[in-house]
Design a protein around this motif. Structure first.
Motif, PDB file in Angstrom:
ATOM      1  N   ASP A 183      -1.943   3.300   0.971  1.00 29.73           N
ATOM      2  CA  ASP A 183      -2.981   2.676   0.159  1.00 29.73           C
ATOM      3  C   ASP A 183      -3.330   3.462  -1.105  1.00 29.73           C
ATOM      4  O   ASP A 183      -3.572   2.877  -2.167  1.00 29.73           O
ATOM      5  CB  ASP A 183      -4.247   2.448   0.990  1.00 29.73           C
ATOM      6  CG  ASP A 183      -5.163   1.422   0.346  1.00 29.73           C
ATOM      7  OD1 ASP A 183      -4.688   0.310   0.050  1.00 29.73           O
ATOM      8  OD2 ASP A 183      -6.335   1.755   0.109  1.00 29.73           O
ATOM      9  N   ARG A 186      -1.059   2.649  -4.168  1.00 30.13           N
ATOM     10  CA  ARG A 186      -0.819   1.247  -4.484  1.00 30.13           C
ATOM     11  C   ARG A 186      -0.745   0.968  -5.985  1.00 30.13           C
ATOM     12  O   ARG A 186      -0.347  -0.133  -6.390  1.00 30.13           O
ATOM     13  CB  ARG A 186      -1.855   0.339  -3.828  1.00 30.13           C
ATOM     14  CG  ARG A 186      -3.265   0.496  -4.291  1.00 30.13           C
ATOM     15  CD  ARG A 186      -4.153  -0.664  -3.873  1.00 30.13           C
ATOM     16  NE  ARG A 186      -4.132  -0.997  -2.460  1.00 30.13           N
ATOM     17  CZ  ARG A 186      -3.670  -2.153  -1.996  1.00 30.13           C
ATOM     18  NH1 ARG A 186      -3.171  -3.072  -2.807  1.00 30.13           N
ATOM     19  NH2 ARG A 186      -3.722  -2.412  -0.706  1.00 30.13           N
ATOM     20  N   LYS A 187      -1.096   1.948  -6.831  1.00 29.61           N
ATOM     21  CA  LYS A 187      -0.931   1.761  -8.272  1.00 29.61           C
ATOM     22  C   LYS A 187       0.549   1.694  -8.650  1.00 29.61           C
ATOM     23  O   LYS A 187       0.912   1.146  -9.689  1.00 29.61           O
ATOM     24  CB  LYS A 187      -1.623   2.895  -9.040  1.00 29.61           C
ATOM     25  CG  LYS A 187      -3.148   2.794  -9.011  1.00 29.61           C
ATOM     26  CD  LYS A 187      -3.791   3.887  -9.832  1.00 29.61           C
ATOM     27  CE  LYS A 187      -5.318   3.774  -9.785  1.00 29.61           C
ATOM     28  NZ  LYS A 187      -5.978   4.863 -10.562  1.00 29.61           N
ATOM     29  N   ALA A 189       3.822  -0.036  -8.491  1.00 27.77           N
ATOM     30  CA  ALA A 189       4.100  -1.462  -8.277  1.00 27.77           C
ATOM     31  C   ALA A 189       4.953  -1.712  -7.040  1.00 27.77           C
ATOM     32  O   ALA A 189       4.753  -2.703  -6.324  1.00 27.77           O
ATOM     33  CB  ALA A 189       4.788  -2.044  -9.512  1.00 27.77           C
ATOM     34  N   LYS A 192       2.805  -1.223  -3.950  1.00 30.27           N
ATOM     35  CA  LYS A 192       1.938  -2.393  -3.786  1.00 30.27           C
ATOM     36  C   LYS A 192       2.720  -3.569  -3.205  1.00 30.27           C
ATOM     37  O   LYS A 192       2.228  -4.301  -2.345  1.00 30.27           O
ATOM     38  CB  LYS A 192       1.307  -2.806  -5.112  1.00 30.27           C
ATOM     39  CG  LYS A 192       0.313  -3.963  -4.957  1.00 30.27           C
ATOM     40  CD  LYS A 192      -0.281  -4.399  -6.262  1.00 30.27           C
ATOM     41  CE  LYS A 192      -1.305  -5.512  -6.029  1.00 30.27           C
ATOM     42  NZ  LYS A 192      -0.763  -6.681  -5.316  1.00 30.27           N
ATOM     43  N   LYS A 193       3.958  -3.735  -3.675  1.00 31.40           N
ATOM     44  CA  LYS A 193       4.796  -4.823  -3.160  1.00 31.40           C
ATOM     45  C   LYS A 193       5.077  -4.618  -1.667  1.00 31.40           C
ATOM     46  O   LYS A 193       5.058  -5.572  -0.888  1.00 31.40           O
ATOM     47  CB  LYS A 193       6.110  -4.886  -3.944  1.00 31.40           C
ATOM     48  CG  LYS A 193       6.929  -6.129  -3.670  1.00 31.40           C
ATOM     49  CD  LYS A 193       8.174  -6.192  -4.549  1.00 31.40           C
ATOM     50  CE  LYS A 193       7.819  -6.473  -5.994  1.00 31.40           C
ATOM     51  NZ  LYS A 193       9.039  -6.696  -6.819  1.00 31.40           N
ATOM     52  N   ILE A 195       3.119  -2.936   0.457  1.00 30.74           N
ATOM     53  CA  ILE A 195       1.862  -3.188   1.166  1.00 30.74           C
ATOM     54  C   ILE A 195       1.643  -4.696   1.345  1.00 30.74           C
ATOM     55  O   ILE A 195       1.289  -5.163   2.435  1.00 30.74           O
ATOM     56  CB  ILE A 195       0.673  -2.544   0.413  1.00 30.74           C
ATOM     57  CG1 ILE A 195       0.743  -1.018   0.507  1.00 30.74           C
ATOM     58  CG2 ILE A 195      -0.657  -3.039   0.973  1.00 30.74           C
ATOM     59  CD1 ILE A 195      -0.261  -0.293  -0.374  1.00 30.74           C
ATOM     60  N   ASP A 196       1.868  -5.456   0.278  1.00 33.82           N
ATOM     61  CA  ASP A 196       1.693  -6.911   0.356  1.00 33.82           C
ATOM     62  C   ASP A 196       2.652  -7.526   1.380  1.00 33.82           C
ATOM     63  O   ASP A 196       2.280  -8.410   2.150  1.00 33.82           O
ATOM     64  CB  ASP A 196       1.919  -7.550  -1.016  1.00 33.82           C
ATOM     65  CG  ASP A 196       0.827  -7.188  -2.021  1.00 33.82           C
ATOM     66  OD1 ASP A 196      -0.242  -6.712  -1.587  1.00 33.82           O
ATOM     67  OD2 ASP A 196       1.049  -7.376  -3.231  1.00 33.82           O
TER      68      ASP A 196
END
Length: 275
Positions: A183, A186-187, A189, A192-193, A195-196
């Motif tokens: 977490d 998550r900056k 990219a 973040k992908k 995590i999603d």
């Protein structure tokens, strides 16, 4: 159409697009037709996993563990390990249909739907792996889920207890912990992908475990176990497969409850509280 011939081809293929096409073909057929059992049909025992030609297979203790996800390779190692679980889960879901032809059409549709989900999960992770500059097969893997499938091939009740209700349910415990570790990055990219993607997988895996729970309890009743003894049967199976001593640093109470586990079971698995 003989879905068992199609399923066999899907299971042994190492081409994800072939698996996807054949799984879709079987799912469409099962949604439109009853499936008859060929009198002389005997499911094959597969001697090696379908990813054998793609991956270097090692013992679990020989796998590299990475806690540093700041490098592309470190992040790719994590993505690869999750992708491998999802790939393995495709073949297990297909095998759950192929190996137990006596089961109802509703059962077949459930596990073909699970296989379709797992294919989509793998494809999302594989795309991210490629974006990171790697491919599925670039890192060693173990064949624990393949072994679990072979070890339970003789008994569908054991299969439902061990695969969805033990191994896949264990994934519900682990996923939030991985997301938590990622977490603060998550900056990035690509993080973040990931995590999603993990959130999507997590939500859908709850449904997979719930399907396993449903068929486990259905089979308990079918095999003559008294109502209310499902928990006793489950833990007897785990003990027989030497899985009760496995350390669980975290038990996801809410997700397991949503997936059909009782508080009594959840506490026996190591949770301190469950209400």
């Amino acid at each position: 159409m003989n879905i068992y011939e199609v399923l066999e081809q899907a299971i042994i293929s190492n081409d994800i697009l072939v698996k996807e096409a054949l799984t879709t073909q079987c799912l469409v057929y099962c949604n439109q037709n009853e499936v008859s059992i060929e009198e002389d049909f005997v499911p094959k025992m597969f001697t090696q996993p379908s990813y054998t030609d793609k991956c270097i297979i090692v013992a679990p203790k020989d796998l590299r563990t990475r806690k540093d996800f700041d490098t592309l390779e470190g992040l790719a190692t994590l993505v690869h390990s999750i992708a491998h679980i999802e790939y393995s889960a495709i073949d297990l879901a297909l095998d759950a249909v192929y190996r137990y032809p006596e089961m109802s059409i509703a059962y077949k549709i459930d596990w073909l739907e699970v296989a379709s989900d797992e294919i989509r999960h793998f494809q999302m992770l594989d795309a991210l792996l490629i974006e990171l500059g790697f491919s599925y097969g670039d890192f060693p893997v173990h064949c624990g889920l393949f072994d679990a499938a072979n070890n339970t091939a003789h008994n569908i009740l054991d299969r439902m207890a061990i695969v969805p209700r033990y191994f896949e349910a264990s994934g519900l415990d682990v996923s939030p912990q991985i997301i938590k570790k990622l977490d603060n990055k998550r900056k990035n990219a690509q993080v973040k992908k990931l995590i999603d993607t993990l959130h999507i997988i997590y939500d859908e895996e709850i449904d997979h475990v719930l399907k396993g729970d449903k068929w486990f309890k259905n089979l308990c009743k079918k095999e003559g176990h008294k109502e209310g003894t499902e928990e006793e049967v489950y833990f007897e199976i785990l003990e027989r497969y030497h899985l009760l001593s496995k350390h669980r640093p975290h038990v996801n109470v809410e997700a397991r409850k949503e997936a059909g586990f009782s508080c009594s079971e959840i506490k026996k698995l190591g949770a301190k509280e469950c209400t």
